[in-house]
Write an enzyme that holds these catalytic residues in place. Structure first.
Site, mmCIF file in Angstrom:
data_model
loop_
_atom_site.group_PDB
_atom_site.id
_atom_site.type_symbol
_atom_site.label_atom_id
_atom_site.label_comp_id
_atom_site.label_asym_id
_atom_site.label_seq_id
_atom_site.Cartn_x
_atom_site.Cartn_y
_atom_site.Cartn_z
ATOM 1 N N ARG A 1 0.841 -1.203 0.000
ATOM 2 C CA ARG A 1 0.000 0.000 0.000
ATOM 3 C C ARG A 1 0.876 1.254 0.000
ATOM 4 O O ARG A 1 0.410 2.336 -0.361
ATOM 5 C CB ARG A 1 -0.965 0.004 1.194
ATOM 6 C CG ARG A 1 -2.189 0.899 0.948
ATOM 7 C CD ARG A 1 -3.146 0.932 2.117
ATOM 8 N NE ARG A 1 -2.534 1.557 3.271
ATOM 9 C CZ ARG A 1 -2.574 1.066 4.508
ATOM 10 N NH1 ARG A 1 -3.211 -0.061 4.759
ATOM 11 N NH2 ARG A 1 -1.983 1.694 5.489
ATOM 12 N N TYR B 1 -14.053 17.504 -16.495
ATOM 13 C CA TYR B 1 -14.561 16.129 -16.460
ATOM 14 C C TYR B 1 -15.638 16.020 -15.374
ATOM 15 O O TYR B 1 -15.416 16.417 -14.240
ATOM 16 C CB TYR B 1 -13.416 15.140 -16.207
ATOM 17 C CG TYR B 1 -13.941 13.732 -16.044
ATOM 18 C CD1 TYR B 1 -14.646 13.124 -17.084
ATOM 19 C CD2 TYR B 1 -13.791 13.038 -14.860
ATOM 20 C CE1 TYR B 1 -15.165 11.853 -16.933
ATOM 21 C CE2 TYR B 1 -14.301 11.759 -14.710
ATOM 22 C CZ TYR B 1 -14.995 11.181 -15.750
ATOM 23 O OH TYR B 1 -15.531 9.920 -15.597
ATOM 24 N N LYS C 1 -6.808 6.135 -20.012
ATOM 25 C CA LYS C 1 -7.001 6.632 -21.380
ATOM 26 C C LYS C 1 -5.733 6.439 -22.224
ATOM 27 O O LYS C 1 -5.359 5.314 -22.476
ATOM 28 C CB LYS C 1 -7.441 8.094 -21.326
ATOM 29 C CG LYS C 1 -8.484 8.400 -20.238
ATOM 30 C CD LYS C 1 -9.763 7.609 -20.397
ATOM 31 C CE LYS C 1 -10.732 7.977 -19.279
ATOM 32 N NZ LYS C 1 -11.887 7.093 -19.204
ATOM 33 N N ASP D 1 -5.027 18.658 -15.494
ATOM 34 C CA ASP D 1 -5.480 17.344 -15.944
ATOM 35 C C ASP D 1 -5.133 17.264 -17.431
ATOM 36 O O ASP D 1 -5.776 17.891 -18.267
ATOM 37 C CB ASP D 1 -6.989 17.197 -15.703
ATOM 38 C CG ASP D 1 -7.510 15.824 -16.138
ATOM 39 O OD1 ASP D 1 -6.822 15.142 -16.926
ATOM 40 O OD2 ASP D 1 -8.617 15.449 -15.694
HETATM 41 N N1 PLP Z 1 -10.027 13.299 -16.272
HETATM 42 C C1 PLP Z 1 -10.500 13.240 -17.533
HETATM 43 C C2 PLP Z 1 -10.207 14.367 -18.470
HETATM 44 C C3 PLP Z 1 -11.275 12.159 -17.948
HETATM 45 O O1 PLP Z 1 -11.735 12.129 -19.212
HETATM 46 C C4 PLP Z 1 -11.552 11.109 -17.023
HETATM 47 C C5 PLP Z 1 -12.376 9.969 -17.417
HETATM 48 O O2 PLP Z 1 -12.962 9.954 -18.492
HETATM 49 C C6 PLP Z 1 -11.043 11.211 -15.724
HETATM 50 C C7 PLP Z 1 -10.280 12.310 -15.382
HETATM 51 C C8 PLP Z 1 -11.320 10.135 -14.700
HETATM 52 O O3 PLP Z 1 -10.549 9.011 -14.968
HETATM 53 P P1 PLP Z 1 -10.934 7.517 -14.516
HETATM 54 O O4 PLP Z 1 -12.122 7.113 -15.319
HETATM 55 O O5 PLP Z 1 -9.691 6.740 -14.805
HETATM 56 O O6 PLP Z 1 -11.255 7.581 -13.068
#
Ligand code: PLP
Length: 381
Positions: free
Chosen positions: A52, A104, A202, A177
């Site tokens: 962990r 998001y 992604k 992000d």
């Molecule tokens: N940030 C962006 C721009 C995203 O498109 C996503 C998911 O689509 C996330 C964060 C969240 O990621 P996760 O689905 O791996 O939790």
């Protein structure tokens, strides 16, 4: 700097920093599944104690990502949202975060539905509005300015350098992000970001077979130490098998993202003046309002994501969505297969996403097949 760090990022990725499995010389890394490690007698501890906290399999992917982003350290998480939530958990009651209006939706949900109950304040500003950002940051109270570029799903491109100047003047840290861009197309730390966030699910993974997240720090800081503690004690670690898959995916990151960017550009150009399409949202098009920023900030392409606003409103968009055959009607993005999604119906009532918008994640298929499938879909409208 190790030998491998002298090479360009695409080389570092292809060779996973040149790491060779020490027991056998294998060019593919081993997976270390151990949850715990035998402790040495006095003075007390081995390098690894418990998975962990740390695990050699996490560290390989973390080191590669650190290098690709030009940071000082990285941490993997069990999802992109676990990484995002860790940033919020690192704050204290009374702290404030500035978020873009289009962000998001999971981040918006955590902010509005969960973290606001912890006494953390969130200020939403229109994407790209620097004056609104300057008005929103409160010196001494705003701890984080959160950028997402390109934004999901409206494809707004934030000017990281300009936003960072405003945030830093107020003593706030800048989080980017960078999921849509990946380190292939944008290196936020070089532009002033303090922390880069990814949904590793992604582009980093790229094969739609892992849920993962990551944070990368520009430099060591008390806030980064707090985030390490949050992961250690709250426990949102990725796990060795997934970390291994993530690393395997990252080795083809540059190849995939370049191919996806080329396909996305060809699709954007094809549909730009199409009679069934109201608007193609793609930062690579000269018609995109943030094209000048994107040209300055994104290198080697404009990414594999684009959005189409379908002429005829929500009903037409839903019909076109359902008529796709090659594009898979599925959530998520960044994989080698092309996906399409009507975000407004997924995000629910408070979504700022236009109802006529279809978000497209472009894969690495033959672009003529992708164009033909979308042509058929919009014809069905
Ligand atoms: N940030 C962006 C721009 C995203 O498109 C996503 C998911 O689509 C996330 C964060 C969240 O990621 P996760 O689905 O791996 O939790």
């Amino acid at each position: 700097m190790t030998e491998e760090h002298r090479y360009r990022p695409a080389t570092q990725a292809a060779q996973a920093l040149g790491w060779v499995e020490p027991a056998t010389g294998g060019v593919a890394p081993a997976i270390y599944p151990a949850s715990t490690y035998v402790r040495q007698a006095v003075p007390g501890r081995t390098k690894y104690l418990y998975s962990r906290d740390d695990n050699p399999t996490y560290e390989q992917a973390e080191q590669l990502l650190t290098s690709l982003e030009g940071g000082s350290a990285a941490m993997l998480f069990s999802s992109g949202m676990a990484a995002a939530a860790t940033l919020i958990q690192g704050l204290s009651s009374g702290d404030r975060v500035v978020l873009p209006e289009v962000v998001y939706w999971g981040v918006r949900r955590v902010a509005k539905d969960i973290a606001s109950g912890w006494g953390i304040g969130f200020d939403f500003v229109p994407n790209g509005d620097l004056d609104a950002l300057a008005r929103a940051v409160q010196p001494g109270r705003t701890r984080l300015v959160w950028l997402e570029t390109p934004s999901n799903p409206t494809m707004a491109v934030a000017d990281i350098e300009a936003c960072a100047a405003i945030a830093h003047r107020a003593g706030a840290l800048v989080v980017v992000d960078s999921t849509f861009a990946s380190p292939v197309l944008t290196r936020p730390i070089e532009l002033g970001a303090d922390i880069v966030m990814h949904s590793g699910t992604k582009y980093l993974n790229g094969h739609s077979d892992v849920i993962a997240g990551a944070l990368v720090a520009k430099e060591p800081s008390p806030f980064w130490e707090k985030l390490i503690a949050v992961r250690r004690y709250a426990g949102a670690v990725l796990g060795p098998f997934e970390a291994w898959l993530l690393l395997r995916g990252m080795r083809t990151l540059f190849l995939r993202v370049r191919a996806q960017s080329e396909n996305a550009m060809a699709l954007a150009r094809h549909f730009e003046d199409h009679p069934s399409i109201l608007h193609v949202l793609y930062p690579g098009l000269e018609s995109h309002p943030d094209h000048a920023i994107a040209r300055r900030q994104m290198t080697g392409g404009f990414g594999g994501m684009l959005s189409l606003r379908i002429r005829g409103g929500e009903e037409a968009a839903l019909r076109a969505w359902g008529a796709c055959q090659l594009f898979k009607v599925a959530t998520s993005l960044g994989g080698v297969e092309s996906l399409i999604e009507h975000r407004a119906s997924i995000e629910g009532a408070d979504s700022p996403v236009p109802k006529d918008l279809l978000r497209v994640s472009v894969g690495i298929e033959d672009v003529q097949d992708l164009i033909a499938d979308l042509e058929n879909a919009v014809k069905a409208v």
